[in-house]
Scaffold this active site. Sequence first.
Site, PDB file in Angstrom:
ATOM      1  N   LYS A 161     127.693 111.153  81.214  1.00  0.00           N
ATOM      2  CA  LYS A 161     126.584 110.411  80.583  1.00  0.00           C
ATOM      3  C   LYS A 161     127.015 109.904  79.211  1.00  0.00           C
ATOM      4  CE  LYS A 161     122.513 108.932  79.453  1.00  0.00           C
ATOM      5  NZ  LYS A 161     121.912 107.756  80.101  1.00  0.00           N
ATOM      6  N   CYS A 219     119.849 105.428  72.714  1.00  0.00           N
ATOM      7  CA  CYS A 219     120.849 105.874  73.698  1.00  0.00           C
ATOM      8  C   CYS A 219     122.251 105.511  73.223  1.00  0.00           C
ATOM      9  CB  CYS A 219     120.575 105.220  75.048  1.00  0.00           C
ATOM     10  SG  CYS A 219     118.866 105.306  75.520  1.00  0.00           S
TER      11      CYS A 219
END
Length: 404
Positions: free
Chosen positions: A205, A259
């Site tokens: 991720k 993010c």
Amino acid sequence: MNKNITVCTLGLGYIGLPTSALVASKGVKVCGVDVNESVVDTINSGKIHIVEPDLNLYVTKAVEAGNLKAFMEVQSADVYLVVVPTPFKNNHEPDISYVEAATRNIIPHLKPNDLYIIESTSPVGTTEKMRSIIYHERPELKDKLFMAYCPERVLPGNVMYELVENDRVIGGIDSRSTEKAMEFYSLFVKGKLHPTNSRTAEMCKLTENASRDVQIAFANELSLICDKAEINVWELIELANKHPRVNILQPGCGVGGHCIAVDPYFIVSDYPRESQIIGKARETNNYKAFWVAEKIQNTIKSFQLTRGRSPQLAIMGLAFKPNIDDLRESPAKYIAQRVIQNLNDEVVFFVEPNIESHQVFKLTEYKTAYEQADIVAFLVAHDEFKTLKYDDNKVILDFCGIFK
Ligand code: SAJ
């Protein structure tokens, strides 16, 4: 995995609520948990508290069918999904305290063969840390639980589609956990499920977003070089990308959102000596917003010197990326704030077509602002701006390729 299981999701935000509604839409009983009472009440009334296309439909149907109910406390279940925020502290240290708190709230409810999954973006080793906490409190459950890490990679604005269609990486603390977690996700994911271990899934991720941040930093660095070299960076990138194996991304006014601008720090803080490029890319993308603000200031000053009057300025775009209404962690908003701080008697029009109003910036409709302004700074490549005609009589600062 059959559907007469119960799932308990901790965290009903941008990912937790869509995931809960999607699982519930498959006929599975889902108890959603959130610390925010108004969120719980909103969901139990069949409504939603976030902006995400199609989500309202899923939540309303799932609540009406009795498959989705929200609570303030953890409910006993067979599958526990931890989908809480993982912000970072002021020195860019990852903060997994919400993940730990959620895990500690789950512990009293755990029984053999339960499945525990973390979806929150987490530093490498977090799932293993939670395993130690769980087994420390409940030693009798050692090796009797299934535990995995499964990151999401959905794009805000397309979540309900991507939660189903995107491939997913499933990282178990052992192979039986990986298999169990894959059974769970196959209930609602059509994308391919890729098995691995929890550390690799956690790093995957972070790698996805750090790689994008580095690519954007390359484009932003090019834009600084081209500004000095008097080269049109948009033309340069378009030509370079004609190469069959070159794919340079687009410069912007900086990198926003919670993010891409955050996740790389999870790597840098754990591996500071090794992550040189990743760390420098963060600095470059942060510096770009500062550079844009300076460029605007200098343009105002040179306008005053050459024209003998103060300019009218249009700041085009405040959102963190094109065609959305989200201003959280937005470099454009930071730049607009810097303009306000240095204002003398200039008139400034703030434009954000995706929101109605803002408590700090008085908004102007984009065509009006463009017509009235002497200096126009395009910060975010919203589609509306691309309908405007280039006007030679204005000083156009195009930081996001509107007229490329
Ligand atoms: N940006 C540029 N130039 C580009 C692309 C983006 O300046 O060429 C800027 C955008 O303006 C924005 C920032 O980068 O300020 C981030 O935008 P984004 O389009 O990369 O995406 P996010 O943050 O909405 O979503 C990303 C996605 N990750 C990747 O594309 C690798 C999404 O798949 C993730 O699920 C999401 O982060 C997340 O939640 O981690």
